[in-house]
Each structure stands twice: as structure tokens, then as C-alpha cells.
Design an enzyme around this catalytic site. Structure first.
Site, mmCIF file in Angstrom:
data_model
loop_
_atom_site.group_PDB
_atom_site.id
_atom_site.type_symbol
_atom_site.label_atom_id
_atom_site.label_comp_id
_atom_site.label_asym_id
_atom_site.label_seq_id
_atom_site.Cartn_x
_atom_site.Cartn_y
_atom_site.Cartn_z
ATOM 1 N N THR A 157 -1.699 60.965 -101.692
ATOM 2 C CA THR A 157 -0.776 61.810 -102.630
ATOM 3 C C THR A 157 -1.151 63.428 -102.541
ATOM 4 O OG1 THR A 157 -2.008 61.018 -104.577
ATOM 5 C CG2 THR A 157 0.057 59.959 -104.150
ATOM 6 N N LYS A 168 1.180 66.778 -102.588
ATOM 7 C CA LYS A 168 0.893 67.977 -103.736
ATOM 8 C C LYS A 168 0.630 69.243 -102.682
ATOM 9 C CE LYS A 168 -1.262 64.643 -106.612
ATOM 10 N NZ LYS A 168 -2.699 64.064 -106.839
ATOM 11 N N HIS A 228 -2.787 48.602 -102.786
ATOM 12 C CA HIS A 228 -3.380 50.200 -102.484
ATOM 13 C C HIS A 228 -4.343 50.199 -101.346
ATOM 14 C CE1 HIS A 228 -1.211 52.432 -105.398
ATOM 15 N NE2 HIS A 228 -1.318 51.436 -106.388
ATOM 16 N N LYS A 277 -10.727 65.302 -102.181
ATOM 17 C CA LYS A 277 -10.434 63.787 -102.422
ATOM 18 C C LYS A 277 -11.637 62.927 -102.673
ATOM 19 C CE LYS A 277 -8.267 63.852 -98.465
ATOM 20 N NZ LYS A 277 -6.942 63.279 -98.478
ATOM 21 N N ARG A 278 -11.572 61.830 -102.869
ATOM 22 C CA ARG A 278 -12.545 60.705 -103.082
ATOM 23 C C ARG A 278 -13.421 60.789 -101.908
ATOM 24 N NH1 ARG A 278 -12.869 55.228 -102.428
ATOM 25 N NH2 ARG A 278 -10.685 55.599 -101.979
ATOM 26 N N LYS A 294 -12.221 58.525 -94.811
ATOM 27 C CA LYS A 294 -11.394 59.828 -95.061
ATOM 28 C C LYS A 294 -11.930 60.864 -94.339
ATOM 29 C CE LYS A 294 -10.209 58.427 -99.949
ATOM 30 N NZ LYS A 294 -8.655 58.436 -100.008
#
Length: 798
Positions: free
Chosen positions: A643, A647, A347, A535-536, A541
Site C-alpha cells: 500500500t 501512497k 494477506h 516499509k517493514r 522486500k
């Protein structure tokens, strides 16, 4: 109980009074929620028993999915949806004066995960059951989960996540199936009948107690199991240790998800958790297997064990230990069974995030397991020497034990028959860069399985209005075959369908605006662009780039009174790991920017910044359907898949993103005109990382917009946080901007302007939205799990 509305109402009222000990009139929401949850669990119990017994008696192959996280969210409504009784129950409750939505709010999100890894595991469980595949999850029953996030003066504060405060109505505790787990101690060997036998002595033993939860398939009788292990003191605790200390040490194992590992004690606790999970799980799997099979020689023909990232990688040496020490198999025979049983999903692309454990910690805690890993490593290195004689650098790079560490990704690759990435780009980077040597040695092991999400939760459950519009337009066959959502593409120019989509989105934005006001007292413009990044929180990110862009828009408005951007509401949701100080600074920066932008008369009617505290699955279910713009802006080559992007797409949001992770496949499906792509591509990022040539100071000095926003971090612009953001400024300038925020900034600003222009063209925007929904069926976890079942696990529907 659920055959008709009147029967349900009678059963519910009677059961509530019997179990709560109060009259229906005096019952609380918690009483009502617990009663309905208990009724659902009892309703599926017969199918639950039959599902498990039929599979094992029928000699079908089963898959066990081992994961340190299962981010389930709430289970009440998803269970009712999957059972096909939601409307009946909702109507019946309403006639009793109860709103199903209120009962849903009484349920706590299960505190069993953190981010994409755990949510993927939850989606896979749903898909396995819905596809009638005999597949079960094994994890840890964390008492407190990660943490409950509170924001005080813009700073994140962590509180224990008390998700079990009112118990867990979905679980069944099975103390009779508890398993002993040994730590520490010594390994002695004795020779008996010409064979060496290893004995683990003086160990400190804890008890793993299973809690089983049903996993209900959609429109099927299949009910699988999620087994969670809780740590409890064993009867025979170590005599040399104070009992209360032993009890605390034991219960810590299943107390918190991801304990802080900045200290050796924290590292040991994490390693304990991982061995606790795999030993309990494997003992449980084998115990059930032996009820129908006399030996383990064909174990791999009946059982598939999948490890979700490297956290459960100790399943490899643990299964070897069982086969060698307990079943008395020869090494070669045991190794064949192990490698044919276990498969592994990687991952992460970030090499610094690949797990490794210091031998100094590992060996004393797990002495027999370390011995087995040493032997695996010795045999593997011998193989490598035969293949690459004299190439010591390659062998050292590939070794499982090297330079004082045990490398868990290497163990996972060597000890499994399949290694998969989770998006095409991710898998190619693994094969060509991060795991290049392993791919050259084991080319047949590597494969791609692009992630997916369960459309049942993320569309049917979280967006019933959109679901109804889709059903009215193309029928309901897409629910069983989600790729049939493609049929919506034929309606992308249909004015009446566009109007339905627009009205649906506006309704969801109105609901979210109401939630924001109730939580934060902030009024947001329901007709503004809802621009969302949830998100985290991690540097790669790039929540930071989003914030710097907001600062840039604000600066433009202050300097040019004629500049009026299209009204936009920027919504953030994220938890920063407790020990990740940089991420916490970014959260503070979001709040400092919000404090200025939301209150300045020049900007407040055009820009709003919202940080939704304590982001979790149930909150995501409210945010995602209301989103117009989905921020997927990670540095290209850093995000394995994502992911959340799927969504948002499924709910009609337009993605602004880099060519990273599954964004690449999204672009290929919807076409470049229906997604906003910007920034460096993966090859360019990797070239800079390998050969250099990027100098963030060049962008700082040559782009006035960048210099202005970076200077504001430390110039006193944020009067409430004079010294808070030096670390962020340093990361961009002194540390040469590791994640290329400044490099991609100009491209990001341009992309945002293109998004705003597209949004103003309502016909174009709605067509883009419909085409995104239409192509989102590919990203259903049903497709992903089918690929795993056929190409990795060799498991068939029951």
C-alpha cells in the site's frame, strides 16, 4: 463549538482552564492538545450515538472488521479534516498564539499496528465511515504497541512504545460492558433432555474491557466505532495461582503487539491474544444484536464479520461454540450461519508465514475450541473423501488439523463464504498455487479485492499544497469520487501545472531536509533525487538490493573519477522484528554504508544515505510527499499487494519496482513508460523455486560489480563491523540467494540509470509525475471498500 472562529476560541480557552486546572497563559502543549481532542470527541458524540442506534433499530446489516492491528497514526488533524473544520480551528488557534502543527506533534501515534496489514485496516475504517457504511473495527488495546526503535552505533535497540503515557483522549472506557474470557481448564459433557451439553470447568478467567474510539467519516454525519479490548484481572481469579503472577499473566495479553514467539510461552501468549480478541468481540456483537432480535437464526442476514488475515480465525469455532453450546442449535444449522457470516482476507503468499499452531499448545489452552475445530476438520475431511475417494495426499494437504498442527488459513477458508486476495497477481497465485486445492474445491469462494488507501489522509491531510493545486486545476469533485483524478491527465503537458507540481515537490523536499537535519544533523541536497524505501524490514522486500546498489555507485565513483551520478539521497525507514536477526543485520549494513558514503569527499556531494529512526505513520506523512523515487523492489510473487506504493504514486513519485503485488496494476494504469519495472516476473521466480536452475554463485563469479559488493561484506571494508555481515553474505552465496537479489541486480542497476536519466529531463519527469497522480484514484480505499460492501458483505450505505 466549531460553528465560527470566535465561538471556537471562547470554547477552547474556557474548556482548557476547566479541564487542566491552569490558566491559559500557563498551559502546555499537552494541555492544549488534550483540550482540543476532547472538544472534537464531544462534538461528534451525538452523531456517534445516533449512527449506532439508527442502524440497529432500522435493522440494517452491519459489518464488523476483526484485526489484530489497526495502525491509525495520529487522529487530531484527520478528525478536523473529516469534520471540515481544520481551517477554522487552525486560524482560531493561531489568533490564540498556538500552532496546530505543534499540537499535532504533541499527539502520539497510536501503537496499535506494525505494517501494511494494520494500516489497511485503518484506511478501511476511514472509508467505511466516509461512505456511510455501518462498519466497525474490533482489535486489542496494546499498552505498548510494537516497540520504539532506537539506533545506537547502527544497531537497532527496542524500547517500550509508550503511546499511552499521556492517556488517549479519543477513547471511552466502558467497564460495564466487560466480558470474561476463559483459558485452560477442562471440558465436561452432560446429557440433558436427550442433548449433550458441554461445560468448561476450572478455567483461568480474564476480563476483556472495551475502549471505544469514534471513527469519523469525511463530510458526513456517520460516526462508526473502533472497539479495542484491554485485558484486566477478573474478580474470581484462580485460587491455585499466586495473584500477582495471575495479574502479570493477564495484563500481558494486551501489553505488546506480536510478542516474541521464539519460545512456547511466547506462542501461548499470541494464541491467548487471538482468542481474547475474537471471544470478546463476538460476545459483544451478539449482546448488541440481541437487543433488537429475539434469536440468532437470521444472524448472518444482519451481521457480517470479516477476519483480516488469520489472526482472528478463531472467530469461526467461537461462533460455532456460541450457537451450539449457548443457543442449543444443531451443528448443520449453526454451520450455515457461521459460514454465511464470516469472510476472510488472505494477506500472504509466503507458505512459511501461514499461521499454524501445535496441538500440544492449542488443546490445553482452548479445550472446547479445539474440540469444535476437530469436529469441523472431521466433517470437512469426510466431504473431501466423498469428492476425492482414496486421494489421501490431497486430503492430508487440505486438512485443518494435520501432522500435529492446527492450520489457521485452512480453517479460515473452510469456515467462511468468501476468500479474497489483495491484488490481482496475489489472488491468481493463491488460486493457482498456494491454495490451488481449495480453489478447485471452492471456486465460488475466491475473489480479488485490490487494496486501497484513504486519499483523505495520504493526500488531503499529508499534502495540502498538492491538494490545493489539484483543486485549482480540476475542482473538488475528486475528493468524493477519487477516480476523477484521471482528469489531471489532460494537464500532463500544461507548463503552468507542471511548475506547480515541481514547486510543491520542492517545498516538501525542503521540509523533509530540515527534519533530517534536526533529527540526525545531516545536511542533504534538496535538489537531489529523494529515493525512498520505507516499509517493514524483511528479506523478501529486498532492502539489501537497494544497499548493494548504493555500494556499487560508491565503488564506481572511487574507481572512475569522471563518473558523477546525479545527486541522490537514499532514505530508509524500517523496523526489524525483535527476533529477526537477519533484518537487524541489514539495518546495521545501511548505517555502515552511510558512515562511509556520507563522509568520503569523493561521494558525499553526490550520495547521501539516511536511515530515519522509529518509522511510523506520522513520519511517513512527512516522507511520502517529498519522495521522487519510490522503491517497491520485492521479489516478484512475494508481496501480496503493498500500500506504500499507492501512497507514493498519489503524491507524484515514480515507482521503481518489480512486477509484484499491486505494482502490476499500477503499471497497467499508468503505462510502462511512466513506471520503471525490472527483474524476474512471478512465473519465473515460481519456476526456479519449483524446478531449480538458479545458482547465485554464477552471478557472483560472472558479474564483477556483484562480486565486489558481496566481497566487501566480509573483507574488512566495513572496519566498524568486521563480522556483522557474514550472515548476509551467506544468505546470498551459501544459501543460494532465496530472494534472487543477485539475479535481479543487473536489471535493477539498469533501471536506476533509466530513472536518473528521466529525472534529468524535467519536462518528461513532471509529466510522468502528473500521470501517476492522475491514475492513483483507482487505489483509493473507497473503491476497495465499496467492492467489499457489494460483493462480500452485502452491506449498504446508511
Amino acid at each position: 463549538m466549531f460553528h465560527d472562529k470566535e465561538q471556537f476560541k471562547k470554547s477552547f480557552s474556557r474548556r482548557l482552564e476547566q479541564t487542566s486546572g491552569v490558566s491559559f497563559a500557563n498551559s502546555t502543549l499537552q494541555h492544549q492538545y488534550q483540550t482540543l481532542g476532547m472538544m472534537v470527541r464531544e462534538y461528534v458524540s451525538s452523531n456517534w450515538i445516533v449512527s449506532n442506534e439508527d442502524t440497529r433499530k432500522g435493522d440494517h446489516k452491519e459489518v464488523y472488521y476483526l484485526s489484530i492491528e489497526f495502525l491509525l497514526g495520529r487522529l487530531l488533524v484527520s478528525s478536523l479534516v473529516n469534520l471540515g473544520v481544520k481551517d477554522l480551528v487552525e486560524d482560531g488557534l493561531k489568533e490564540l498564539g498556538i500552532e496546530l502543527g505543534n499540537l499535532e506533534e504533541a499527539e502520539a501515534d497510536a501503537g496499535l499496528g506494525n505494517g501494511g496489514l494494520g494500516r489497511l485496516a485503518a484506511c478501511f475504517l476511514d472509508s467505511m465511515a466516509s461512505l456511510t457504511l455501518p462498519g466497525h473495527g474490533h482489535g486489542i488495546r496494546y499498552k505498548h504497541g510494537l516497540f520504539e526503535q532506537k539506533i545506537i552505533d547502527g544497531y537497532q535497540v527496542e524500547l517500550p512504545e509508550q503511546w499511552l503515557r499521556n492517556g488517549n483522549v479519543w477513547e471511552v472506557r466502558k467497564p460495564d460492558l466487560a466480558i470474561e474470557i476463559p483459558f485452560w481448564g477442562d471440558v465436561q459433557w452432560i446429557e440433558k433432555n436427550g442433548k449433550l451439553t458441554y461445560v468448561h470447568e476450572h478455567a483461568e478467567t480474564v476480563l476483556a474491557v472495551p475502549y471505544d474510539m469514534p471513527v469519523i467519516g469525511y463530510d458526513t454525519d456517520r460516526v462508526n466505532t473502533l472497539r479495542l479490548w484491554g485485558a484486566e484481572p477478573a474478580k474470581n481469579f484462580p485460587s491455585h495461582k499466586d495473584f500477582m503472577q495471575y495479574k502479570r499473566d493477564t495484563e500481558q495479553i494486551s501489553e505488546f503487539l506480536y510478542p516474541n514467539d521464539m519460545s512456547n510461552d511466547g506462542k501461548i501468549l499470541r494464541l491467548k491474544q487471538q482468542y481474547f480478541l475474537v471471544r470478546a468481540s463476538l460476545q459483544s456483537i451478539i449482546r448488541e444484536y440481541k437487543q433488537h432480535h429475539s434469536d440468532l437464526f437470521s444472524f448472518h442476514e444482519h451481521i457480517a464479520i470479516h477476519i483480516n488475515d488469520t489472526h482472528p480465525a478463531l472467530a469461526i469455532p467461537e461462533l460455532m461454540r456460541i450457537l451450539i453450546d449457548e443457543e442449543k442449535m444443531k451443528w448443520e444449522q449453526a454451520w450455515t450461519i457461521v459460514t454465511n457470516t464470516i469472510s476472510y482476507t488472505n494477506h500472504t503468499i509466503l507458505s512459511e508465514a501461514l499461521e499454524k499452531w501445535s496441538i500440544d499448545l492449542f488443546k490445553p489452552l482452548l479445550p472446547r475450541i479445539f474440540m469444535i475445530i476437530e469436529e469441523i476438520n472431521k466433517r470437512f475431511c469426510k466431504e473431501l473423501w466423498q469428492e476425492y475417494p482414496g486421494d489421501w495426499d490431497r486430503i492430508a494437504h487440505m486438512a485443518i488439523i494435520a501432522h500435529g498442527f492446527v492450520k489457521m488459513a485452512h480453517l479460515s477458508i473452510v469456515g467462511s463464504h468468501s476468500v479474497n486476495g489483495v491484488a490481482k497477481l496475489h489472488t491468481e497465485i493463491l488460486k493457482m498455487r498456494e491454495m490451488k486445492n481449495f480453489h478447485e474445491y471452492y471456486p465460488e469462494k475466491f475473489n480479488n479485492k485490490t487494496n486501497g488507501i484513504t486519499h483523505r489522509r495520504w493526500l488531503l491531510q499529508s499534502n495540502p499544497e498538492l491538494t490545493a493545486s489539484i483543486n485549482n486545476t480540476i475542482g473538488t469533485a475528486w475528493i468524493a469520487e477519487p477516480e476523477r483524478l484521471r482528469e489531471l491527465a489532460a494537464f500532463s503537458d500544461d507548463s503552468s501545472f507542471k511548475l506547480e507540481i515541481e514547486n510543491m515537490k520542492q517545498l516538501k523536499k525542503k521540509e523533509l531536509a530540515k527534519l533530517i537535519f534536526e533529527r540526525d544533523g545531516l545536511v542533504v541536497d534538496e535538489h537531489s533525487i529523494f529515493d525512498v524505501q520505507i516499509k517493514r524490514l524483511h528479506a523478501y522486500k529486498r532492502q539489501l538490493m537497494n544497499v548493494l546498489h548504493i555500494m556499487h555507485l560508491y565503488n564506481r565513483m572511487k574507481e572512475d573519477s569522471s563518473f558523477k551520478p546525479h545527486p541522490r539521497t537514499f532514505i530508509f525507514g524500517a523496523k526489524a522484528a525483535p527476533g529477526y536477526e537477519y533484518a537487524k543485520k541489514v539495518i546495521k549494513l545501511v548505517h555502515s554504508v552511510a558512515n562511509i558514503v556520507n563522509n568520503d569527499p569523493v561521494s558525499k556531494d553526490y550520495l547521501k544515505v539516511v536511515f530515519l529512526e522509529n518509522y511510523r505513520v506520522s513520519l511517513a506523512e512527512k516522507i511520502i510527499p517529498a519522495t521522487n523515487v519510490s522503491e517497491q523492489i520485492s521479489t516478484a510473487s512475494k508481496e501480496a499487494s503493498g500500500t506504500g506504493n499507492m501512497k507514493f504514486m498519489m503524491n507524484g513519485a515514480i515507482t521503481i519496482g518489480t512486477m509484484d503485488g499491486a505494482n502490476v496494476e499500477m503499471r497497467d494504469l499508468v503505462g510502462h513508460e511512466n513506471i520503471s519495472i525490472f527483474g524476474l516476473e512471478a512465473e519465473e521466480v515460481m519456476h526456479y523455486e519449483r524446478y531449480g536452475g538458479y545458482h547465485s554463485h554464477d552471478y557472483y563469479h560472472n558479474d564483477r560489480r556483484i562480486k565486489q559488493v558481496v566481497d566487501q561484506l566480509t573483507s574488512g571494508f566495513f572496519r566498524d563491523s568486521y563480522y556483522d555481515f557474514e550472515a548476509i553474505s551467506d544468505s546470498l552465496l551459501m544459501e543460494n540467494d532465496q530472494y534472487f537479489v543477485l539475479k535481479d541486480f543487473s536489471s535493477y542497476v539498469d533501471a536506476q540509470e533509466q530513472v536518473a536519466a528521466a529525472y534529468k529531463d524535467r519536462e518528461r519527469w513532471l509529466k510522468m509525475s502528473i500521470l501517476n497522480i492522475a491514475h492513483s484514484g483507482f487505489f483509493s480505499s473507497d473503491r476497495t471498500v465499496n467492492e467489499y460492501a457489494k460483493e462480500i458483505w452485502n452491506v449498504k450505505a446508511k
